[in-house]
Write an enzyme that holds these catalytic residues in place. Structure first.
Site, PDB file in Angstrom:
ATOM      1  N   GLU A  95      15.570 -15.956 -18.355  1.00  0.00           N
ATOM      2  CA  GLU A  95      14.628 -14.834 -18.462  1.00  0.00           C
ATOM      3  C   GLU A  95      15.333 -13.492 -18.461  1.00  0.00           C
ATOM      4  OE1 GLU A  95      12.161 -15.857 -14.858  1.00  0.00           O
ATOM      5  OE2 GLU A  95      10.563 -15.330 -16.224  1.00  0.00           O
ATOM      6  N   ARG A 101       3.615   1.369  -6.779  1.00  0.00           N
ATOM      7  CA  ARG A 101       3.662   0.306  -5.774  1.00  0.00           C
ATOM      8  C   ARG A 101       2.608  -0.764  -6.024  1.00  0.00           C
ATOM      9  NH1 ARG A 101       6.338   2.322  -0.929  1.00  0.00           N
ATOM     10  NH2 ARG A 101       5.166   0.918   0.382  1.00  0.00           N
ATOM     11  N   TRP A 155      -3.522  -2.210  -1.431  1.00  0.00           N
ATOM     12  CA  TRP A 155      -3.299  -3.468  -2.121  1.00  0.00           C
ATOM     13  C   TRP A 155      -3.911  -4.541  -1.216  1.00  0.00           C
ATOM     14  CZ3 TRP A 155      -0.390  -8.022  -1.453  1.00  0.00           C
ATOM     15  CH2 TRP A 155      -0.249  -8.786  -2.624  1.00  0.00           C
ATOM     16  N   HIS A 215      24.074 -38.982 -16.770  1.00  0.00           N
ATOM     17  CA  HIS A 215      23.206 -39.722 -17.695  1.00  0.00           C
ATOM     18  C   HIS A 215      22.986 -38.925 -18.983  1.00  0.00           C
ATOM     19  CE1 HIS A 215      22.547 -42.711 -14.630  1.00  0.00           C
ATOM     20  NE2 HIS A 215      22.281 -41.747 -13.775  1.00  0.00           N
ATOM     21  N   LYS A 225      15.678 -18.139 -14.098  1.00  0.00           N
ATOM     22  CA  LYS A 225      15.961 -16.705 -13.883  1.00  0.00           C
ATOM     23  C   LYS A 225      17.047 -16.236 -14.847  1.00  0.00           C
ATOM     24  CE  LYS A 225      13.206 -15.181 -11.971  1.00  0.00           C
ATOM     25  NZ  LYS A 225      12.266 -16.076 -11.410  1.00  0.00           N
ATOM     26  N   CYS A 261       0.824  -1.202   0.000  1.00  0.00           N
ATOM     27  CA  CYS A 261       0.000   0.000   0.000  1.00  0.00           C
ATOM     28  C   CYS A 261       0.869   1.268   0.000  1.00  0.00           C
ATOM     29  CB  CYS A 261      -0.867   0.034   1.251  1.00  0.00           C
ATOM     30  SG  CYS A 261      -1.760  -1.484   1.501  1.00  0.00           S
ATOM     31  N   ASN A 271      -0.778   0.391   6.314  1.00  0.00           N
ATOM     32  CA  ASN A 271      -0.067  -0.554   5.464  1.00  0.00           C
ATOM     33  C   ASN A 271       0.418  -1.671   6.384  1.00  0.00           C
ATOM     34  OD1 ASN A 271       1.551  -1.894   3.646  1.00  0.00           O
ATOM     35  ND2 ASN A 271       3.173  -0.354   3.641  1.00  0.00           N
ATOM     36  N   GLY A 272       0.256  -2.941   5.968  1.00  0.00           N
ATOM     37  CA  GLY A 272       0.733  -4.048   6.792  1.00  0.00           C
ATOM     38  C   GLY A 272      -0.402  -4.973   7.177  1.00  0.00           C
ATOM     39  N   LYS A 325       4.088 -10.296 -17.530  1.00  0.00           N
ATOM     40  CA  LYS A 325       3.968 -10.559 -16.093  1.00  0.00           C
ATOM     41  C   LYS A 325       2.853 -11.560 -15.813  1.00  0.00           C
ATOM     42  CE  LYS A 325       5.051  -9.680 -11.816  1.00  0.00           C
ATOM     43  NZ  LYS A 325       6.274 -10.380 -11.405  1.00  0.00           N
ATOM     44  N   GLU A 335      14.991 -23.220 -10.917  1.00  0.00           N
ATOM     45  CA  GLU A 335      14.649 -21.809 -10.771  1.00  0.00           C
ATOM     46  C   GLU A 335      15.850 -20.917 -11.127  1.00  0.00           C
ATOM     47  OE1 GLU A 335      12.073 -20.153 -10.575  1.00  0.00           O
ATOM     48  OE2 GLU A 335      12.653 -18.209  -9.789  1.00  0.00           O
TER      49      GLU A 335
END
Ligand code: M6R
Length: 609
Positions: A489, A27, A74, A505, A486, A2, A100-101, A604, A482
């Site tokens: 990408e 944000r 948010w 193998h 990354k 937020c 916020n939180g 996204k 991963e």
């Protein structure tokens, strides 16, 4: 997450606050609101959706006054509706609160407030603060806020005004950032300096558990006991663009740095006070239904799929339930064997990925239960599932996912422990002990992030690499996938991840003198085997980059570069091993002159199959 702005001065507050909110739009948010305190008392306007919706509602209206607070929300508790948007007000309409939180003990507080006759008008945790101010206010708003902060658990930035003290804003913080803007005859508070950079570049950071009194004439900061705390101001010389990124070059740099907070938020408030029981956000399955589950199938795409693979290790270990992890794009086309006793876990940062959505719809058509793990409140995946666990990582701007993925990993451990608790495969003490281990991880990530300069240097030395391999065993294997994703990408380097035992193998044929190979080797029962694998690739000329645990000398003789991570239980190691790989990829992309936040060809949210 937020965005917050507070203003007291000579200007009309509405314009100043709206301007601050516009600058905080980066944000990410899904509703917005403002309140202004003036001759007509407190006036509040809130609207779901973008700021433009709020501005439209306000366009024909006058909200005169020189004190105002504003918020972009948010959603975490309750969907993004007008009623859940901030500011929240008390029953008398005198108190306005933005937040916020997450207030982790809000349910307990709500119950008490309702017993005492307060009317709850939103689904949010924030609203409790407005009612608590109403109850405890005795003419001294700062003292009231200090007393309330002592009773709140979780993380918060609160900004509050009261109609009986029309020249004063009171703000407080715990675990989340809050900055004061020091102007000439006017003062500000904001989530970051972007909120007020158009008006002043003199700022002061608010520290943990401090309360700020903001008046036109000046600002006073106290601790929770009311003792005045002196502090230094600083001059902000960032331009507006840099300010949005908190001074970082890319949003991804900022999001990588926000990971301790993302994990904290994901884990926060999961254990019910007193009973020590884990709970999920929204669950329409009964305890009996959870106990009847015979298999778990995890469906996801990309990085979310890798989080699912880590979830498999955790759930199988703690719950002794068979778990399959399937790429969502393949799931429904192979006529999967799922039914009423299958729990399907759909993991999606955006909650809108078409492949995951179609897979979950197929699972539901087969009468399977679906649990969503998503970062987006009110997303289609969350709405179409039987249960939801929100990851609460905050909005992610960079296209490639970092903090949302680490939050998914944390969430998968929570799911594993939740299932173990309900099915009785682990007793309450053990569940609590694992949660405690998890809760220590954010501080370890914080520490790890301070050691990243050698990793950046290493990345720059790889600028001409054409291929990089990633190896790992056990939970290190999904992290190898991963790490490779990354790198592909972000830096457009051909990269592959393998289980280390699989290398001979076939993939070992890829190794030439100088081929960089990242081996994820934190302390683990399989480490002796991993050391053999490191030697195998090194003997073929690989440049070995080994991620190992602090104090572990056993890998050093075989490593060209060692990246040390803090010691952690081996099952939880992905929460740490993932970090240097993100930094490596982002830095390599930067060294290659690429756009770290918006890699070519990627979106996204992938809303087509
Ligand atoms: O929003 P989702 O988690 O469903 O997205 C899934 C993948 O598209 C996503 O993880 C993708 O792989 C990212 N670019 C990873 O950085």
């Amino acid at each position: 997450m937020c965005g917050i702005v507070g203003y007291v001065g000579d200007q009309q507050a509405l314009e100043v606050v709206l301007d601050g909110l516009r600058r905080l739009e980066y944000r990410g948010y899904d509703s917005a609101g403002v309140s202004v305190l003036g001759a007509d008392g407190l006036q509040v306007e809130r609207k779901a959706g973008k700021l433009a919706n709020l501005e439209k509602v306000l366009s024909g209206r006058d909200l005169p006054g020189t004190l105002g607070i504003g918020h972009t929300r948010w959603a975490t508790h309750g969907p993004p509706t007008d009623a859940n948007a901030h500011p929240h007000v008390d029953c008398t309409g005198k108190v306005a609160v933005v937040h916020n939180g997450t207030i982790e003990n809000f349910e307990l507080l709500v119950a008490g407030l309702q017993d005492r006759g307060h009317e709850r008008r939103s689904d949010t945790d924030t609203e409790v603060v407005a009612h608590l101010v109403e109850e405890r206010y005795d003419g001294d708003l700062p003292a009231t806020v200090r007393s309330i902060c002592k009773d709140l658990e979780g993380s918060f930035v609160l900004v509050i005004s009261h109609a009986d003290e029309p020249g004063l804003i009171v703000a407080a913080r715990r675990n989340l950032p809050l900055v004061i803007g020091l102007g000439d005859g006017e003062n500000f508070v904001g989530s970051d300096v972007t909120a007020f950079i158009a008006h002043t570049r003199e700022a002061r950071a608010v520290e943990q558990d401090q309360v700020v009194e903001v008046r036109r004439e000046g600002v006073t900061v106290t601790d929770l006991e009311g003792a005045v705390v002196e502090g230094e101001s600083y001059h902000v010389d960032w331009d507006t663009d840099a300010a949005e990124k908190g001074g970082y070059e890319f949003f991804m740099d900022k999001e990588i740095a926000e990971q301790p907070e993302a994990v904290r938020a994901t884990l926060g408030g999961r254990l019910t006070e007193g009973e020590g029981l884990l709970h999920l956000d929204e669950l329409s399955m009964s305890v009996e239904d959870v106990r009847d589950i015979e298999q778990v199938v995890i469906i996801a795409c990309g990085s979310s799929y890798h989080s699912g693979l880590v979830g498999k290790y955790a759930i199988e270990r703690w719950c002794r339930l068979p778990v399959q992890v399937e790429m969502a794009s393949e799931f429904r086309y192979r006529d999967p064997v799922v039914g009423r006793r299958t729990l399907v876990i759909a993991i999606s940062q955006s909650g809108e990925t078409a492949d995951t959505l179609e897979a979950l719809r197929h699972a539901r058509s087969q009468r399977a239960w679906v649990l969503a793990v998503t970062n987006t409140v009110g997303s289609t995946v969350s709405r179409e599932s039987d249960a939801v666990l929100y990851t609460r990582a905050g909005p992610e701007v960079a296209v490639a996912s970092t903090k949302a993925v680490i939050a998914q990993l944390a969430a998968m451990y929570v799911v594993g422990l939740y299932l173990a608790q309900v099915r009785g495969t682990r007793d309450a003490d053990e569940v609590r002990a694992h949660m405690q281990d998890l809760q220590e991880v954010p501080a370890l990530i914080e520490e790890l992030l301070t050691r990243m300069e050698p990793v950046r240097e290493l990345a720059r030395s790889l600028v001409d690499a054409e291929r990089v391999l990633f190896l790992g065993r056990h939970v290190g294997f999904p992290m190898a996938l991963e790490g490779a994703l990354k790198l592909k990408e972000l830096a457009y380097v051909s990269a592959e991840g393998f289980p280390a035992g699989e290398i001979k193998h076939g993939p070992i044929a890829l190794i030439e003198p100088g081929t960089p190979v990242v081996i994820i080797a934190p302390r683990h029962a399989l480490q002796a085997k991993l050391i053999n694998n490191i030697q195998e690739v090194r003997a073929r000329g690989a440049r070995t980059i080994v991620i190992a645990t602090d104090g572990d000398e056993s890998v050093t003789p075989y490593a060209d570069h060692v990246i040390l991570i803090p010691d952690v239980k081996s099952l939880l190691a992905p929460l740490l091993t993932i970090v240097p790989m993100q930094v490596l990829s982002a830095e390599l992309a930067r060294a290659r002159g690429l756009d770290v936040d918006q890699p070519r060809n990627l979106a996204k949210s992938v809303t087509v199959e």
